[in-house]
Write a protein that holds these residues in place. Structure first.
Motif, PDB file in Angstrom:
ATOM      1  N   VAL A 174       1.013  -1.169  -0.067  1.00 18.97           N
ATOM      2  CA  VAL A 174       0.002  -0.060  -0.003  1.00 18.97           C
ATOM      3  C   VAL A 174       0.734   1.148   0.087  1.00 18.97           C
ATOM      4  N   ILE A 175       0.486   2.129  -1.037  1.00 11.05           N
ATOM      5  CA  ILE A 175       1.391   3.446  -0.780  1.00 11.05           C
ATOM      6  C   ILE A 175       0.377   4.457  -0.614  1.00 11.05           C
ATOM      7  N   ALA A 176       0.557   4.989   0.494  1.00  8.90           N
ATOM      8  CA  ALA A 176      -0.100   6.278   1.242  1.00  8.90           C
ATOM      9  C   ALA A 176       0.442   7.337   1.104  1.00  8.90           C
ATOM     10  N   ASP A 177      -0.209   8.380   0.521  1.00  9.08           N
ATOM     11  CA  ASP A 177       0.375   9.617   0.240  1.00  9.08           C
ATOM     12  C   ASP A 177      -0.250  10.742   1.015  1.00  9.08           C
ATOM     13  N   GLU A 178       0.394  11.280   2.158  1.00 10.06           N
ATOM     14  CA  GLU A 178      -0.216  12.172   3.070  1.00 10.06           C
ATOM     15  C   GLU A 178      -1.575  11.937   3.464  1.00 10.06           C
ATOM     16  N   PRO A 179      -1.585  10.779   4.145  1.00 12.76           N
ATOM     17  CA  PRO A 179      -2.937  10.272   4.574  1.00 12.76           C
ATOM     18  C   PRO A 179      -3.803  11.110   5.678  1.00 12.76           C
ATOM     19  N   THR A 180      -3.026  11.892   6.360  1.00 17.93           N
ATOM     20  CA  THR A 180      -3.476  12.627   7.392  1.00 17.93           C
ATOM     21  C   THR A 180      -3.160  14.109   7.212  1.00 17.93           C
ATOM     22  N   SER A 181      -2.690  14.604   5.844  1.00 20.81           N
ATOM     23  CA  SER A 181      -2.762  16.062   5.666  1.00 20.81           C
ATOM     24  C   SER A 181      -4.407  16.641   5.487  1.00 20.81           C
ATOM     25  N   GLY A 182      -4.458  17.847   6.189  1.00 22.68           N
ATOM     26  CA  GLY A 182      -5.707  18.479   5.788  1.00 22.68           C
ATOM     27  C   GLY A 182      -6.803  17.963   7.118  1.00 22.68           C
ATOM     28  N   LEU A 183      -6.365  17.089   8.098  1.00 19.15           N
ATOM     29  CA  LEU A 183      -7.193  16.484   9.063  1.00 19.15           C
ATOM     30  C   LEU A 183      -6.853  17.380  10.365  1.00 19.15           C
ATOM     31  N   ASP A 184      -7.668  17.472  11.127  1.00 19.29           N
ATOM     32  CA  ASP A 184      -7.476  18.226  12.194  1.00 19.29           C
ATOM     33  C   ASP A 184      -6.830  17.445  13.382  1.00 19.29           C
TER      34      ASP A 184
ATOM     35  N   SER B  43     -11.755  21.007  12.631  1.00 17.52           N
ATOM     36  CA  SER B  43     -12.373  21.374  11.317  1.00 17.52           C
ATOM     37  C   SER B  43     -13.706  21.424  11.164  1.00 17.52           C
ATOM     38  N   GLY B  44     -14.474  22.372  10.762  1.00 14.69           N
ATOM     39  CA  GLY B  44     -15.794  22.589  10.434  1.00 14.69           C
ATOM     40  C   GLY B  44     -16.400  23.446  11.795  1.00 14.69           C
ATOM     41  N   SER B  45     -15.648  23.630  12.671  1.00 11.90           N
ATOM     42  CA  SER B  45     -15.975  24.531  13.873  1.00 11.90           C
ATOM     43  C   SER B  45     -16.360  25.867  13.433  1.00 11.90           C
ATOM     44  N   GLY B  46     -16.015  26.579  12.365  1.00 10.34           N
ATOM     45  CA  GLY B  46     -16.337  27.934  12.156  1.00 10.34           C
ATOM     46  C   GLY B  46     -15.058  28.673  12.083  1.00 10.34           C
ATOM     47  N   LYS B  47     -14.164  28.267  12.196  1.00 14.59           N
ATOM     48  CA  LYS B  47     -12.750  29.272  12.406  1.00 14.59           C
ATOM     49  C   LYS B  47     -12.666  30.145  11.329  1.00 14.59           C
ATOM     50  N   SER B  48     -12.898  29.369  10.082  1.00  9.24           N
ATOM     51  CA  SER B  48     -12.543  30.346   8.906  1.00  9.24           C
ATOM     52  C   SER B  48     -13.704  31.381   8.733  1.00  9.24           C
ATOM     53  N   THR B  49     -14.962  30.689   9.027  1.00  7.64           N
ATOM     54  CA  THR B  49     -16.191  31.734   8.731  1.00  7.64           C
ATOM     55  C   THR B  49     -16.189  33.085   9.706  1.00  7.64           C
ATOM     56  N   LEU B  50     -15.603  32.731  10.988  1.00 12.67           N
ATOM     57  CA  LEU B  50     -15.250  33.792  12.100  1.00 12.67           C
ATOM     58  C   LEU B  50     -14.214  34.805  11.453  1.00 12.67           C
ATOM     59  N   ALA B  51     -13.334  34.286  10.824  1.00 13.29           N
ATOM     60  CA  ALA B  51     -11.998  35.269  10.597  1.00 13.29           C
ATOM     61  C   ALA B  51     -12.572  35.928   9.456  1.00 13.29           C
ATOM     62  N   ARG B  52     -13.472  35.299   8.434  1.00 18.20           N
ATOM     63  CA  ARG B  52     -13.873  36.031   7.372  1.00 18.20           C
ATOM     64  C   ARG B  52     -14.845  37.125   7.493  1.00 18.20           C
ATOM     65  N   MET B  53     -15.651  36.945   8.727  1.00 20.51           N
ATOM     66  CA  MET B  53     -16.267  38.084   9.249  1.00 20.51           C
ATOM     67  C   MET B  53     -15.678  38.963   9.790  1.00 20.51           C
ATOM     68  N   MET B  54     -14.650  38.706  10.348  1.00 22.69           N
ATOM     69  CA  MET B  54     -13.923  39.911  11.080  1.00 22.69           C
ATOM     70  C   MET B  54     -13.265  40.959  10.129  1.00 22.69           C
ATOM     71  N   ILE B  55     -13.138  40.332   8.687  1.00 19.84           N
ATOM     72  CA  ILE B  55     -12.728  41.439   7.740  1.00 19.84           C
ATOM     73  C   ILE B  55     -13.752  41.720   6.837  1.00 19.84           C
ATOM     74  N   ARG B  56     -14.895  41.326   7.267  1.00 22.79           N
ATOM     75  CA  ARG B  56     -16.238  41.364   6.262  1.00 22.79           C
ATOM     76  C   ARG B  56     -15.991  40.910   4.736  1.00 22.79           C
ATOM     77  N   LEU B  57     -15.504  39.696   4.897  1.00 19.23           N
ATOM     78  CA  LEU B  57     -15.539  38.886   3.584  1.00 19.23           C
ATOM     79  C   LEU B  57     -16.729  38.098   3.518  1.00 19.23           C
ATOM     80  N   VAL B  58     -17.069  37.988   4.808  1.00 23.52           N
ATOM     81  CA  VAL B  58     -18.424  37.003   4.905  1.00 23.52           C
ATOM     82  C   VAL B  58     -19.421  38.023   5.864  1.00 23.52           C
ATOM     83  N   GLU B  59     -20.641  38.223   5.407  1.00 23.61           N
ATOM     84  CA  GLU B  59     -21.555  39.167   6.301  1.00 23.61           C
ATOM     85  C   GLU B  59     -22.049  38.366   7.527  1.00 23.61           C
TER      86      GLU B  59
END
Ligand SMILES: Nc1ncnc2c1ncn2[C@@H]1O[C@H](COP(=O)(O)OP(=O)(O)OP(=O)(O)O)[C@@H](O)[C@H]1O
Ligand SMILES: Nc1ncnc2c1ncn2[C@@H]1O[C@H](COP(=O)(O)OP(=O)(O)O)[C@@H](O)[C@H]1O
Ligand code: SF4
Ligand SMILES: [Mg+2]
Ligand SMILES: [Mg+2]
Lengths: 311, 262
Positions: A174-184, B43-59
């Motif tokens: 299995v080759i896994a390329d950045e399987p966790t990038s973009g995840l919080d 992710s999905g907690s609203g960070k980006s939305t809050l940030a965009r509101m702070m500079i009014r890119l999102v109303e």
């Protein structure tokens, strides 16, 4: 005996402005049961490495060297032979789960598709197998979830589905390329635990820039810098006692270990220094580092390093 | 410098739009001039939305935002436009921060052109100066984003964001796609620029280690609500909210993997 033995692999891209070398004389082997991480800076050629093994590079790529898989050089295999290998023998979990799945097919259908292509599973057996795979990856209510489309899942769930697809045909590698990038952080920790358990008895080539992911999953780690492997060894030894100055710098950049960046930048492809490629940034550089190109040498038990200090 | 009072964002749906899906729910916080607020959350907690509101890119749907004494939400388009150069953002994904059709030199010059900040020659000099400030070789100016590494693209995005010498800069997970050494480089660069330009920063990340390194005070967002806010040191030492504790544990877990026997 190596499952995959890569020798003298070089990859260049032809572009309007000339030829751009990306990987340079890579020697690299994975034995059955090993989980090897390939780590390195973004743009250093990790994905290109995985793609060359899968033979999925675009047509402007020039590949030389060899990659022996089960005694066969897959760099010289025909496209027909590759179709037998890809997915079935060597499966890839590609980077960026948002694009790796087909948006207009349900995830159940996508998993079923690769099963139909490579196994004799059909009909009810096929559905049972899809459900078994989803369950084994911790996806609840598999019957309901297999009817859904990729966009209905979170990033972490999509990553699990990609893993399920890669494992569908029980591949040798299995080759896994950045399987966790973009995840919080929380989802990443979950995904790592899951990957750790499903990869336990498998052979894995893990491509990542995340040292946490590498140290959680990989038995061995190879460090790529400016198109070359500069260090290789058992993961925990390598992280505990990094030998190459680049690896040492990388570890010192971690927010918990001082947050000290390496000065300067890695060279652009095609503009590498003549001597040691790390020389302009190296705090341990000596006079001859400027002119002598070090080779990758064995050092003690099981470790390899490309640095004149260890000659 | 910037103060939010009970800011919310919801999207309406259902019969007569009576169903409201809150993305950001009743958030109040403030950032002092020259300081950094770290904003954490999954992710999905609203960070980006809050940030965009702070500079009014999102109303925002509700609430009040005061930027340097100015009621941001009361501003009409032209007045808001006048304020734009004072607040800038660098996005998470280096590929969305830059126009793929433009060379990065042109991308960095663009705000100077739009705001007529300099004549042609001065502009070229300024672009070279900006490249220097973010540690990009001037030869790279003619390249397009796809010809650059992720770190180079984020440096270019940062150069573009500071071109107009903003007072408030939002960094939305600017190094999520980069490796440790490039991350450390870019973030220490941010700290140098912050001192030099007396920048006020909103630094978004789900990595509490990084927030610890970068911020004076911090806030944690969970399902659109603020579950914790205060001085960064104090929160990281003694988090009070269960969700923050889980985030900290996840950060420690990934730390522990370093050097653990296989
Ligand atoms: N235009 C929209 N309509 C409906 N829902 C939306 C819209 N924009 C955002 N959302 C939802 O708001 C929530 C928060 O989104 P946001 O992008 O701000 O999260 P985030 O914390 O930045 O996540 P990430 O780390 O993944 O970028 C998500 O559940 C998202 O689906
Ligand atoms: N089709 C292509 N044509 C020209 N250069 C390419 C192509 N694909 C990748 N590259 C170059 O190869 C290098 C390595 O890319 P990649 O494998 O994506 O890095 P990583 O996965 O380590 O981030 C980069 O410098 C990139 O610009
Ligand atoms: S060979 Fe010299 S310059 Fe290169 S890493 Fe070793 S000490 Fe540094
Ligand atoms: Mg990659
Ligand atoms: Mg975001």
């Amino acid at each position: 005996m190596s499952l995959l033995a890569i020798a003298d692999l070089s990859v260049q891209f032809e572009s309007r402005s000339g030829t751009v070398p990306v990987l340079d004389h890579i020697d690299f082997a994975i034995n059955t049961g090993e989980r090897v991480a390939l780590i390195g800076e973004s743009g250093c050629g990790k994905t290109v490495f995985g793609m060359s093994v899968m033979r999925l590079l675009p047509s402007n790529a020039r590949i030389t060297g060899s990659a022996l898989y089960a005694g066969r050089d897959i760099l010289r295999a025909s496209e027909r032979e590759m179709q037998q290998i890809r997915g079935k023998k060597i499966a890839m979990i590609s980077q960026n789960s948002a694009f790796a799945l087909n948006p207009v097919l349900t995830v159940g259908d996508q998993i079923a598709e690769s099963l139909t292509l490579h196994t004799s599973c059909r009909g009810e057996g096929l559905e049972r197998e899809v459900i078994r795979l989803l369950t084994s990856l911790g996806i609840e209510r598999p019957k309901e979830n297999m009817q859904k489309y990729p966009h209905e899942f979170s990033g972490g769930m999509r990553e699990r589905i990609l893993i399920a697809m890669a494992l569908a045909c029980n591949p040798d590698l299995v080759i896994a390329d950045e399987p966790t990038s973009g995840l919080d952080a929380l989802v990443k920790a979950q995904t790592l635990r899951l990957l750790k358990s499903v990869m336990q008895d498998r052979t894995l080539l893990l491509i990542t820039h995340d040292l946490g992911t590498a140290s959680a999953l990989a038995s061995h780690t190879a460090v790529l810098y400016a198109g070359e492997i500069v260090e290789y060894g058992p993961t925990h030894e390598l992280f505990r006692h990094p030998m190459h100055p680049y690896t040492q710098g990388l570890l010192a950049s971690s927010p918990s270990a001082g947050f000290h960046p390496i000065p300067g930048m890695s060279p652009a492809p095609g503009q590498v220094p003549h001597g040691c490629r790390f020389c302009p940034r190296c705090s341990s550089a000596m006079d001859r580092c400027n002119s002598t190109h070090p080779s990758l040498k064995k050092s003690g038990n099981n470790r390899q390093v490309r640095c004149l200090r260890y000659d | 410098m910037i103060e939010l009072t009970s800011v919310s964002k919801y999207y309406s749906s259902g019969f007569l739009c009576r169903k409201r899906a809150y993305v950001v729910n009743d958030v109040s916080l403030a950032i002092r001039k020259g300081e950094t607020l770290g904003l954490a959350g999954e992710s999905g907690s609203g960070k980006s939305t809050l940030a965009r509101m702070m500079i009014r890119l999102v109303e925002p749907s509700a609430g009040r935002i005061v930027f340097d004494g100015i009621d941001l939400l009361a501003l009409k388009k032209p007045a808001l436009r006048q304020l734009r150069p004072r607040m800038q953002i660098v996005f998470q994904d280096p590929d969305t921060s830059l126009d793929p059709r433009l060379t990065i030199g042109a991308s960095v010059a663009e705000p100077l052109v739009v705001w007529q900040k300099a004549g042609r020659h001065e502009r070229d000099d300024r672009v070279i100066e900006l490249f220097g400030m973010v540690g990009l070789q001037p030869e790279l100016a003619d390249r397009r984003p796809f010809e650059l590494s992720g770190g180079q693209k984020q440096r270019a995005a940062l150069a573009r964001a500071i071109a107009l010498e903003p007072e408030f800069l939002v960094l939305d997970e600017p190094t999520a796609a980069l490796d440790l050494s490039v991350q450390a480089q870019i973030l220490s660069l941010v700290q140098v620029l912050q001192k030099r330009m007396n920048l006020t920063l909103l630094f978004i990340s789900h990595d509490l280690q990084l927030i610890g390194r970068m911020s004076d005070s911090m806030a944690v967002l969970h399902e659109g609500r603020l579950v914790e806010s205060g001085k960064t040191d104090a929160i990281l030492r003694r988090p009070s909210d269960p969700y923050t504790i889980r985030l900290l544990e996840a950060a420690r877990e990934s730390e522990e993997w370093f050097g653990k026997d296989k």
